[in-house]
Design a protein around this motif. Sequence first.
Motif, PDB file in Angstrom:
ATOM      1  N   VAL A  12     -31.303  11.294   1.373  1.00  0.00           N
ATOM      2  CA  VAL A  12     -30.499  12.344   0.746  1.00  0.00           C
ATOM      3  C   VAL A  12     -30.569  13.609   1.590  1.00  0.00           C
ATOM      4  CG1 VAL A  12     -30.101  13.696  -1.337  1.00  0.00           C
ATOM      5  CG2 VAL A  12     -31.072  11.393  -1.528  1.00  0.00           C
ATOM      6  N   LEU A  13     -29.411  14.211   1.836  1.00  0.00           N
ATOM      7  CA  LEU A  13     -29.331  15.504   2.504  1.00  0.00           C
ATOM      8  C   LEU A  13     -29.192  16.589   1.451  1.00  0.00           C
ATOM      9  CD1 LEU A  13     -28.799  17.537   4.845  1.00  0.00           C
ATOM     10  CD2 LEU A  13     -26.377  16.835   4.723  1.00  0.00           C
ATOM     11  N   VAL A  14     -30.036  17.611   1.535  1.00  0.00           N
ATOM     12  CA  VAL A  14     -29.958  18.756   0.624  1.00  0.00           C
ATOM     13  C   VAL A  14     -29.714  20.011   1.443  1.00  0.00           C
ATOM     14  CG1 VAL A  14     -31.128  20.123  -1.144  1.00  0.00           C
ATOM     15  CG2 VAL A  14     -31.565  17.653  -0.989  1.00  0.00           C
ATOM     16  N   THR A  15     -28.582  20.684   1.215  1.00  0.00           N
ATOM     17  CA  THR A  15     -28.335  21.947   1.887  1.00  0.00           C
ATOM     18  C   THR A  15     -28.862  23.093   1.024  1.00  0.00           C
ATOM     19  OG1 THR A  15     -26.150  22.463   0.953  1.00  0.00           O
ATOM     20  CG2 THR A  15     -26.215  20.930   2.825  1.00  0.00           C
ATOM     21  N   GLY A  33     -39.187   9.184  -4.331  1.00  0.00           N
ATOM     22  CA  GLY A  33     -39.172   8.181  -3.270  1.00  0.00           C
ATOM     23  C   GLY A  33     -38.107   8.341  -2.224  1.00  0.00           C
ATOM     24  N   ALA A  34     -37.217   9.330  -2.363  1.00  0.00           N
ATOM     25  CA  ALA A  34     -36.162   9.519  -1.369  1.00  0.00           C
ATOM     26  C   ALA A  34     -36.729  10.146  -0.097  1.00  0.00           C
ATOM     27  CB  ALA A  34     -35.064  10.409  -1.927  1.00  0.00           C
ATOM     28  N   ALA A  35     -36.129   9.785   1.028  1.00  0.00           N
ATOM     29  CA  ALA A  35     -36.364  10.517   2.274  1.00  0.00           C
ATOM     30  C   ALA A  35     -35.346  11.647   2.289  1.00  0.00           C
ATOM     31  CB  ALA A  35     -36.181   9.608   3.480  1.00  0.00           C
ATOM     32  N   VAL A  36     -35.801  12.867   2.534  1.00  0.00           N
ATOM     33  CA  VAL A  36     -34.948  14.040   2.337  1.00  0.00           C
ATOM     34  C   VAL A  36     -34.716  14.780   3.650  1.00  0.00           C
ATOM     35  CG1 VAL A  36     -34.582  16.123   0.980  1.00  0.00           C
ATOM     36  CG2 VAL A  36     -35.948  14.257   0.031  1.00  0.00           C
ATOM     37  N   ALA A  37     -33.455  14.980   3.986  1.00  0.00           N
ATOM     38  CA  ALA A  37     -33.078  15.828   5.118  1.00  0.00           C
ATOM     39  C   ALA A  37     -32.877  17.239   4.580  1.00  0.00           C
ATOM     40  CB  ALA A  37     -31.802  15.316   5.779  1.00  0.00           C
ATOM     41  N   LEU A  38     -33.607  18.188   5.126  1.00  0.00           N
ATOM     42  CA  LEU A  38     -33.654  19.552   4.612  1.00  0.00           C
ATOM     43  C   LEU A  38     -32.793  20.463   5.466  1.00  0.00           C
ATOM     44  CD1 LEU A  38     -37.544  19.636   4.279  1.00  0.00           C
ATOM     45  CD2 LEU A  38     -35.907  19.100   2.439  1.00  0.00           C
ATOM     46  N   ASN A  39     -31.823  21.104   4.846  1.00  0.00           N
ATOM     47  CA  ASN A  39     -30.954  22.022   5.587  1.00  0.00           C
ATOM     48  C   ASN A  39     -30.979  23.417   4.963  1.00  0.00           C
ATOM     49  OD1 ASN A  39     -27.908  23.247   5.205  1.00  0.00           O
ATOM     50  ND2 ASN A  39     -28.475  22.875   7.333  1.00  0.00           N
ATOM     51  N   ALA A  40     -30.989  24.422   5.809  1.00  0.00           N
ATOM     52  CA  ALA A  40     -30.802  25.826   5.452  1.00  0.00           C
ATOM     53  C   ALA A  40     -30.792  26.591   6.764  1.00  0.00           C
ATOM     54  CB  ALA A  40     -31.903  26.342   4.524  1.00  0.00           C
ATOM     55  N   GLU A  54     -44.479  15.858   3.191  1.00  0.00           N
ATOM     56  CA  GLU A  54     -45.243  14.844   3.924  1.00  0.00           C
ATOM     57  C   GLU A  54     -46.698  14.792   3.459  1.00  0.00           C
ATOM     58  OE1 GLU A  54     -42.652  14.770   8.083  1.00  0.00           O
ATOM     59  OE2 GLU A  54     -44.504  15.950   7.985  1.00  0.00           O
ATOM     60  N   ALA A  55     -47.251  15.937   3.098  1.00  0.00           N
ATOM     61  CA  ALA A  55     -48.633  15.958   2.603  1.00  0.00           C
ATOM     62  C   ALA A  55     -48.770  15.186   1.294  1.00  0.00           C
ATOM     63  CB  ALA A  55     -49.096  17.399   2.415  1.00  0.00           C
ATOM     64  N   ALA A  56     -47.672  15.119   0.546  1.00  0.00           N
ATOM     65  CA  ALA A  56     -47.675  14.375  -0.715  1.00  0.00           C
ATOM     66  C   ALA A  56     -47.274  12.918  -0.526  1.00  0.00           C
ATOM     67  CB  ALA A  56     -46.734  15.045  -1.712  1.00  0.00           C
ATOM     68  N   GLY A  57     -47.105  12.499   0.738  1.00  0.00           N
ATOM     69  CA  GLY A  57     -46.782  11.107   1.029  1.00  0.00           C
ATOM     70  C   GLY A  57     -45.308  10.810   1.179  1.00  0.00           C
ATOM     71  N   GLY A  58     -44.466  11.846   1.180  1.00  0.00           N
ATOM     72  CA  GLY A  58     -43.032  11.640   1.305  1.00  0.00           C
ATOM     73  C   GLY A  58     -42.551  11.713   2.741  1.00  0.00           C
ATOM     74  N   ARG A  59     -41.246  11.537   2.914  1.00  0.00           N
ATOM     75  CA  ARG A  59     -40.611  11.613   4.234  1.00  0.00           C
ATOM     76  C   ARG A  59     -39.531  12.672   4.216  1.00  0.00           C
ATOM     77  NH1 ARG A  59     -37.608   6.814   5.388  1.00  0.00           N
ATOM     78  NH2 ARG A  59     -37.545   7.510   7.561  1.00  0.00           N
ATOM     79  N   ALA A  60     -39.479  13.468   5.272  1.00  0.00           N
ATOM     80  CA  ALA A  60     -38.469  14.521   5.360  1.00  0.00           C
ATOM     81  C   ALA A  60     -38.229  14.869   6.814  1.00  0.00           C
ATOM     82  CB  ALA A  60     -38.918  15.765   4.586  1.00  0.00           C
ATOM     83  N   THR A  61     -37.044  15.423   7.056  1.00  0.00           N
ATOM     84  CA  THR A  61     -36.737  15.941   8.384  1.00  0.00           C
ATOM     85  C   THR A  61     -36.032  17.273   8.212  1.00  0.00           C
ATOM     86  OG1 THR A  61     -35.779  15.399  10.541  1.00  0.00           O
ATOM     87  CG2 THR A  61     -34.445  14.894   8.615  1.00  0.00           C
ATOM     88  N   VAL A  62     -36.127  18.107   9.233  1.00  0.00           N
ATOM     89  CA  VAL A  62     -35.502  19.430   9.197  1.00  0.00           C
ATOM     90  C   VAL A  62     -34.197  19.388   9.983  1.00  0.00           C
ATOM     91  CG1 VAL A  62     -35.715  21.815  10.002  1.00  0.00           C
ATOM     92  CG2 VAL A  62     -37.648  20.690   8.860  1.00  0.00           C
TER      93      VAL A  62
END
Length: 256
Positions: A12-15, A33-40, A54-62
């Motif tokens: 999921v992408l979140v702007t 459980g979603a991998a989150v793409a972080l936009n701002a 990530e510290a909570a065990g999730g996946r994300a990218t900037v």
Amino acid sequence: MAAGVRLDGRVVLVTGASRGLGRGYALDLARRGAAVALNARDEDALVALRAEIEAAGGRATVAAGDVGEPGVAEQVLRAAVALGPLDAVVNNAGVNRDRTVAKMSDEEWHSVITASLHGTFFVCRAAVRAWRATGRGGRIVNTASVAGIVGNVGQANYAAAKAGIIGFSLSLAREVAPSGITVNVVSPRAVTDMSESIPPERRRAFYELQSRTNTLGRPGTPEDVAPVIAFLCSAESAYLTGQTLTVTGTPGTSVG
């Protein structure tokens, strides 16, 4: 509606994810459980949020950038798919520049329209093109506001942008339904970081009004709205499109 919704394996992408509602959405999606793409635009804030996820065990990218500017949405989507094929987009980017119309500058008008309405259009267009090119369906969740339905004094620019998002989303939902893409709008009444832009002399009165006029006796928070976002990003929402969901603790549509 969304207490048991899981988003494992979904991207999921979140702007507008650096603060307020967007940050709350991103954290909730990651917990599900979603991998989150972080936009701002604030890359430092996004890096800190990625570390928290990530510290909570999730996946994300900037995927930093101003999606209200032409060409940026495509760059953001390319960064997002590093996590895997994109499943959903949550358009939340926006700003407010409150002023009565007689005193509003050109910049105060254009900056709000650009961030909210143009940004939503650019990201939706990029996502639809990508999904159609691969034959994938997807979920689009656009953020409006109760202000875009009933209006607020001093927020003509903000209300115009949010009302535009609702109309745009209704049209888009009809266009992309044959491609397996759903488009819905969340119109929250919630107190977030954007409320801090209200002049101090008006802020206390604003918070008191939010509590006094709310049937549940308190303003909404990002945590109140996030489960609705999660449901709309999930497979369970496949039969819901072209809808505007007003998330408020008051029956009917109220100012906020």
